[in-house]
Design an enzyme around this catalytic site. Structure first.
Site, PDB file in Angstrom:
ATOM      1  N   LYS A   1     -19.252  -5.514   2.523  1.00 42.71           N
ATOM      2  CA  LYS A   1     -18.254  -6.199   1.682  1.00 42.71           C
ATOM      3  C   LYS A   1     -17.059  -6.586   2.534  1.00 42.71           C
ATOM      4  O   LYS A   1     -16.438  -5.741   3.180  1.00 42.71           O
ATOM      5  CB  LYS A   1     -17.777  -5.324   0.523  1.00 42.71           C
ATOM      6  CG  LYS A   1     -16.969  -6.160  -0.482  1.00 42.71           C
ATOM      7  CD  LYS A   1     -16.200  -5.354  -1.508  1.00 42.71           C
ATOM      8  CE  LYS A   1     -14.839  -4.921  -1.034  1.00 42.71           C
ATOM      9  NZ  LYS A   1     -13.906  -6.027  -0.740  1.00 42.71           N
TER      10      LYS A   1
ATOM     11  N   ALA B   1     -13.145  -8.259   2.950  1.00 34.74           N
ATOM     12  CA  ALA B   1     -11.903  -8.121   2.180  1.00 34.74           C
ATOM     13  C   ALA B   1     -11.723  -9.364   1.311  1.00 34.74           C
ATOM     14  O   ALA B   1     -12.065 -10.473   1.730  1.00 34.74           O
ATOM     15  CB  ALA B   1     -10.727  -7.965   3.126  1.00 34.74           C
TER      16      ALA B   1
ATOM     17  N   GLY C   1     -12.225  -4.515  -4.279  1.00 38.06           N
ATOM     18  CA  GLY C   1     -12.481  -3.112  -3.975  1.00 38.06           C
ATOM     19  C   GLY C   1     -12.959  -2.278  -5.148  1.00 38.06           C
ATOM     20  O   GLY C   1     -14.026  -1.663  -5.081  1.00 38.06           O
TER      21      GLY C   1
ATOM     22  N   GLY D   1      -9.849   0.547   6.324  1.00 38.44           N
ATOM     23  CA  GLY D   1      -8.823   0.113   5.375  1.00 38.44           C
ATOM     24  C   GLY D   1      -7.721   1.147   5.327  1.00 38.44           C
ATOM     25  O   GLY D   1      -7.507   1.892   6.281  1.00 38.44           O
TER      26      GLY D   1
ATOM     27  N   GLU E   1     -12.031   4.470   9.214  1.00 37.98           N
ATOM     28  CA  GLU E   1     -10.985   3.998  10.142  1.00 37.98           C
ATOM     29  C   GLU E   1      -9.802   3.614   9.271  1.00 37.98           C
ATOM     30  O   GLU E   1      -9.867   2.621   8.551  1.00 37.98           O
ATOM     31  CB  GLU E   1     -11.463   2.750  10.909  1.00 37.98           C
ATOM     32  CG  GLU E   1     -12.663   2.946  11.782  1.00 37.98           C
ATOM     33  CD  GLU E   1     -12.342   3.615  13.104  1.00 37.98           C
ATOM     34  OE1 GLU E   1     -11.165   3.964  13.342  1.00 37.98           O
ATOM     35  OE2 GLU E   1     -13.272   3.796  13.904  1.00 37.98           O
TER      36      GLU E   1
ATOM     37  N   CYS F   1      -3.683  -1.697  12.493  1.00 42.37           N
ATOM     38  CA  CYS F   1      -3.692  -0.286  12.094  1.00 42.37           C
ATOM     39  C   CYS F   1      -3.044   0.570  13.180  1.00 42.37           C
ATOM     40  O   CYS F   1      -2.435   1.584  12.897  1.00 42.37           O
ATOM     41  CB  CYS F   1      -5.112   0.164  11.860  1.00 42.37           C
ATOM     42  SG  CYS F   1      -6.207  -0.321  13.181  1.00 42.37           S
TER      43      CYS F   1
ATOM     44  N   GLN G   1       1.522  -8.361   0.556  1.00 43.24           N
ATOM     45  CA  GLN G   1       1.989  -7.768   1.819  1.00 43.24           C
ATOM     46  C   GLN G   1       3.390  -8.279   2.155  1.00 43.24           C
ATOM     47  O   GLN G   1       4.236  -7.543   2.643  1.00 43.24           O
ATOM     48  CB  GLN G   1       1.019  -8.113   2.956  1.00 43.24           C
ATOM     49  CG  GLN G   1      -0.320  -7.433   2.842  1.00 43.24           C
ATOM     50  CD  GLN G   1      -0.245  -5.920   3.037  1.00 43.24           C
ATOM     51  OE1 GLN G   1       0.491  -5.430   3.881  1.00 43.24           O
ATOM     52  NE2 GLN G   1      -0.995  -5.184   2.255  1.00 43.24           N
ATOM     53  N   PHE G   2       3.601  -9.574   1.927  1.00 46.26           N
ATOM     54  CA  PHE G   2       4.885 -10.204   2.189  1.00 46.26           C
ATOM     55  C   PHE G   2       6.008  -9.488   1.421  1.00 46.26           C
ATOM     56  O   PHE G   2       7.030  -9.085   1.993  1.00 46.26           O
ATOM     57  CB  PHE G   2       4.748 -11.676   1.751  1.00 46.26           C
ATOM     58  CG  PHE G   2       5.976 -12.518   1.795  1.00 46.26           C
ATOM     59  CD1 PHE G   2       6.429 -13.069   2.989  1.00 46.26           C
ATOM     60  CD2 PHE G   2       6.676 -12.815   0.621  1.00 46.26           C
ATOM     61  CE1 PHE G   2       7.554 -13.880   3.012  1.00 46.26           C
ATOM     62  CE2 PHE G   2       7.797 -13.623   0.646  1.00 46.26           C
ATOM     63  CZ  PHE G   2       8.239 -14.158   1.843  1.00 46.26           C
TER      64      PHE G   2
ATOM     65  N   GLU H   1       3.528   3.116   6.804  1.00 46.28           N
ATOM     66  CA  GLU H   1       2.982   1.960   7.495  1.00 46.28           C
ATOM     67  C   GLU H   1       3.562   0.687   6.876  1.00 46.28           C
ATOM     68  O   GLU H   1       3.349   0.421   5.695  1.00 46.28           O
ATOM     69  CB  GLU H   1       1.460   1.997   7.290  1.00 46.28           C
ATOM     70  CG  GLU H   1       0.697   1.222   8.288  1.00 46.28           C
ATOM     71  CD  GLU H   1      -0.804   1.367   8.078  1.00 46.28           C
ATOM     72  OE1 GLU H   1      -1.253   1.635   6.952  1.00 46.28           O
ATOM     73  OE2 GLU H   1      -1.530   1.202   9.066  1.00 46.28           O
TER      74      GLU H   1
HETATM   75  P1  NAD Z   1      -7.420  -1.550   1.609  1.00 43.99           P
HETATM   76  O1  NAD Z   1      -7.780  -0.134   1.742  1.00 43.99           O
HETATM   77  O2  NAD Z   1      -6.692  -1.995   0.425  1.00 43.99           O
HETATM   78  O3  NAD Z   1      -8.735  -2.478   1.653  1.00 43.99           O
HETATM   79  C1  NAD Z   1      -9.707  -2.365   2.632  1.00 43.99           C
HETATM   80  C2  NAD Z   1     -11.056  -2.699   2.028  1.00 43.99           C
HETATM   81  O4  NAD Z   1     -11.350  -1.735   1.033  1.00 43.99           O
HETATM   82  C3  NAD Z   1     -11.111  -4.061   1.341  1.00 43.99           C
HETATM   83  O5  NAD Z   1     -12.377  -4.631   1.571  1.00 43.99           O
HETATM   84  C4  NAD Z   1     -10.944  -3.697  -0.121  1.00 43.99           C
HETATM   85  O6  NAD Z   1     -11.501  -4.636  -1.001  1.00 43.99           O
HETATM   86  C5  NAD Z   1     -11.691  -2.382  -0.179  1.00 43.99           C
HETATM   87  N1  NAD Z   1     -11.305  -1.519  -1.313  1.00 43.99           N
HETATM   88  C6  NAD Z   1     -10.116  -1.449  -1.951  1.00 43.99           C
HETATM   89  N2  NAD Z   1     -10.189  -0.548  -2.962  1.00 43.99           N
HETATM   90  C7  NAD Z   1     -11.452  -0.042  -2.963  1.00 43.99           C
HETATM   91  C8  NAD Z   1     -12.140   0.909  -3.771  1.00 43.99           C
HETATM   92  N3  NAD Z   1     -11.549   1.520  -4.797  1.00 43.99           N
HETATM   93  N4  NAD Z   1     -13.418   1.193  -3.474  1.00 43.99           N
HETATM   94  C9  NAD Z   1     -14.032   0.591  -2.440  1.00 43.99           C
HETATM   95  N5  NAD Z   1     -13.452  -0.346  -1.650  1.00 43.99           N
HETATM   96  C10 NAD Z   1     -12.162  -0.650  -1.908  1.00 43.99           C
HETATM   97  O7  NAD Z   1      -6.675  -1.907   2.941  1.00 43.99           O
HETATM   98  P2  NAD Z   1      -5.972  -3.269   3.308  1.00 43.99           P
HETATM   99  O8  NAD Z   1      -4.600  -3.213   2.799  1.00 43.99           O
HETATM  100  O9  NAD Z   1      -6.822  -4.412   2.957  1.00 43.99           O
HETATM  101  O10 NAD Z   1      -5.999  -3.149   4.900  1.00 43.99           O
HETATM  102  C11 NAD Z   1      -4.957  -2.656   5.601  1.00 43.99           C
HETATM  103  C12 NAD Z   1      -5.160  -1.196   5.923  1.00 43.99           C
HETATM  104  O11 NAD Z   1      -6.322  -1.028   6.733  1.00 43.99           O
HETATM  105  C13 NAD Z   1      -4.033  -0.618   6.715  1.00 43.99           C
HETATM  106  O12 NAD Z   1      -3.698   0.635   6.208  1.00 43.99           O
HETATM  107  C14 NAD Z   1      -4.594  -0.486   8.117  1.00 43.99           C
HETATM  108  O13 NAD Z   1      -3.988   0.489   8.890  1.00 43.99           O
HETATM  109  C15 NAD Z   1      -6.016  -0.219   7.859  1.00 43.99           C
HETATM  110  N6  NAD Z   1      -6.845  -0.642   8.997  1.00 43.99           N
HETATM  111  C16 NAD Z   1      -7.362   0.335   9.798  1.00 43.99           C
HETATM  112  C17 NAD Z   1      -8.117   0.000  10.907  1.00 43.99           C
HETATM  113  C18 NAD Z   1      -8.701   1.064  11.791  1.00 43.99           C
HETATM  114  O14 NAD Z   1      -9.598   0.769  12.564  1.00 43.99           O
HETATM  115  N7  NAD Z   1      -8.257   2.295  11.709  1.00 43.99           N
HETATM  116  C19 NAD Z   1      -8.360  -1.323  11.196  1.00 43.99           C
HETATM  117  C20 NAD Z   1      -7.817  -2.313  10.364  1.00 43.99           C
HETATM  118  C21 NAD Z   1      -7.059  -1.935   9.250  1.00 43.99           C
END
Ligand code: NAD
Length: 500
Positions: A192, A194, A225, A245, A268, A302, A349-350, A399
């Site tokens: 899936k 984003a 999500g 995420g 991650e 991240c 985010q903005f 963050e």
């Molecule tokens: P997010 O957790 O909101 O979303 C990430 C993904 O999870 C998206 O595909 C989203 O649709 C899905 N998701 C959301 N709610 C869900 C649920 N209840 N069940 C299953 N899937 C769900 O994160 P974001 O705001 O889109 O991304 C930014 C975050 O990701 C930041 O915190 C960043 O640090 C982290 N990130 C970490 C890494 C790493 O490698 N450690 C890399 C990139 C981003």
């Protein structure tokens, strides 16, 4: 000073057409079962780029059935490793051939500078696929010495159907980190993307099929999500979950995995990484690297060096120069040449970043530069620098995921070690020093998954990446990632003649 009003001109027309907006299930592009779509937006303006099929539970079920069939009945895990390797290599060639279209889709959907997409991200996608293609025919078990008359060996087998959920900040790099190792090991996938950035992965997946990937091996669901993502995390027929995420969502998917079929999970997650400028640092070089560590990708990393710790002896000079560097940062339409910073991903985010900026001001940090939106359309934010930041301020603890540098002063190594580690996160750290003893001391003391010494964001395909503490579980990239997608089977054969 920024000229906010006239900063952004008429958006440049992206040099690509959107061809694929449906779900990819069993090798075919199909509509969502409900027929629903959702808009994906251009972060430069907030305008709709296109409407994309919105996958939900029923589509995840269809995708899992296709992945299950491709795994249980082949051909993917039953093909020779060499055949699988050839397909991954052909895919990498096609990604390279279509570098510019992939890069344009990535920039249009995400807002990152086109030069960065074309010169860093797509080449990384290509490199990661070639790297994991290289592993495909080098995965093997061991012969194990055991007490007694036994021949003991281990088989390293693919784990089955992998569920993968990725974020929007590096859509194709995240795609490669997940899909590359899973396919090299012989798994099938339901991925899936984003909801903010569905486009580039659909195009890349089409190219994988052109390269010879059999139907059902890689299924791609666009969607949200709590619906499609949760359906993957809790699916009884998915054998492994890989998630990237936020830490908050990481906890949710781990729980869903545990409550369903206890599928193993790699995570991650977020970070609040320290970037430590020691007293012996060349200040000009330190400023440049600290600037890159935080502002790269609009601050949406991240592992961003989002707590810049500066030794008190060089602190004042550092602040002046960090401010000057932020003021020079080229912000504008990401399709324009020479642009360093495009818009943030979306309105949510903005707004969140502007809220953190207000919180920084209210809590008494010194706003050196920036602090507001950039231009008057889309989701652009001025490169912002705070000095005089204290450890207990929200901007030093949470963050921000935006172009906001927070600079903290430290006294000595003991002081900075204790403060750098005083967080629930543990993803990465940067250390800037000429002294090898200082570098060694900090490296061993910092509780993080990556330490970059006199460099930052070095993301070679072979280097493992992952977090300590609440920044995640497991490692991706490198040889370490293969473990996430393999089961170990012990085979014990009696060496005695079976007389019974
Ligand atoms: P997010 O957790 O909101 O979303 C990430 C993904 O999870 C998206 O595909 C989203 O649709 C899905 N998701 C959301 N709610 C869900 C649920 N209840 N069940 C299953 N899937 C769900 O994160 P974001 O705001 O889109 O991304 C930014 C975050 O990701 C930041 O915190 C960043 O640090 C982290 N990130 C970490 C890494 C790493 O490698 N450690 C890399 C990139 C981003």
């Amino acid at each position: 000073k920024f000229s906010t009003a006239a900063a952004i001109e008429e958006p440049i027309k992206p040099p690509v057409k959107v061809e694929h907006t449906q779900l990819l299930i069993d090798g075919k592009f199909v509509d969502a079962a409900t027929g629903k779509t959702f808009p994906t937006l251009d972060p430069r303006t907030g305008d709709v780029i296109s409407h994309v099929a919105e996958g939900d539970h029923e589509d995840v079920d269809r995708a899992v059935a296709a992945a299950r069939k491709a795994f249980d009945h082949g051909p993917w895990p039953k093909m020779t490793a060499y055949e699988r390797q050839r397909i991954l290599l052909r895919a990498a060639d096609l990604f390279e051939k279509h570098n510019d279209e992939l890069a344009a889709l990535e920039t249009w959907d995400n807002g990152k500078p086109y030069e960065q997409s074309a010169q860093i991200e797509i080449p990384m996608l290509v490199r990661l696929f070639r790297y994991y293609a290289g592993w495909a025919d080098k995965i093997h078990g061991l012969t194990v010495p055991a007490d007694g008359p036994y021949h003991v060996q281990t088989l390293h087998e693919p784990i089955g159907v992998a569920g993968q959920i990725i974020p929007w900040n590096f859509p194709l790099v995240m795609f490669a980190w997940k899909v590359g190792p899973a396919l090299a090991c012989g798994n099938t996938i339901v991925l899936k993307t984003a909801e903010q950035t569905p486009l580039s992965a659909l195009y890349a997946s089409k190219l994988l099929h052109e390269a010879g990937l059999p139907p059902g091996v890689l299924n791609v669901i666009s969607g949200f999500g709590p619906t499609a993502g949760a359906a993957i995390a809790s699916h009884m027929d998915i054998d492994k979950l890989a998630f990237t995420g936020s830490t908050e969502t990481g906890k949710v998917v781990l729980e869903l995995a545990a409550r369903s079929n206890l599928k193993p999970v790699t995570l991650e997650l977020g970070g609040k990484s320290p970037f430590i400028v020691c007293e012996d640092a060349d200040v000009d070089e330190a400023v440049e690297l600290a600037h890159f560590a935080l502002f790269f990708n609009q601050g949406q990393c991240c592992c961003a060096g989002s707590r810049t710790f500066v030794h008190e002896r060089v602190y004042d000079e550092f602040i002046e120069k960090a401010k000057a560097r932020a003021l020079k940062r080229a912000v504008g339409d990401p399709f324009k040449g020479g642009i360093e910073q495009g818009p943030q991903i979306d309105s949510e985010q903005f707004q969140k970043i502007l809220k953190y900026i207000r919180s920084g001001v209210e809590s008494g940090a010194t706003l050196e530069t920036g602090g507001d939106r950039f231009g008057n359309s889309g989701f652009y934010i001025q490169p912002t620098v705070f000095s005089n930041v204290k450890d207990d301020m929200l901007i030093a603890k949470e963050e921000i995921f935006g172009p906001v540098q927070t600079i903290l002063k430290f006294k000595d190594l003991d002081d900075v070690i204790q403060r750098a580690n005083n967080t629930h996160y543990g993803l990465a750290a940067g250390v800037f020093t000429k002294n090898i003893n200082t570098a060694n001391t900090l490296t061993r003391a910092l509780r993080v998954g990556t330490v970059w010494i006199n460099c930052f964001d070095t993301f070679d395909a072979a280097i493992p990446f992952g977090g300590y503490k609440m920044s995640g579980q497991g490692r991706e990239k490198g040889e370490y990632s293969l473990k996430n997608y393999l089961q170990v089977k012990a085979v014990v054969t009696s060496l005695k003649n079976p007389a019974w």
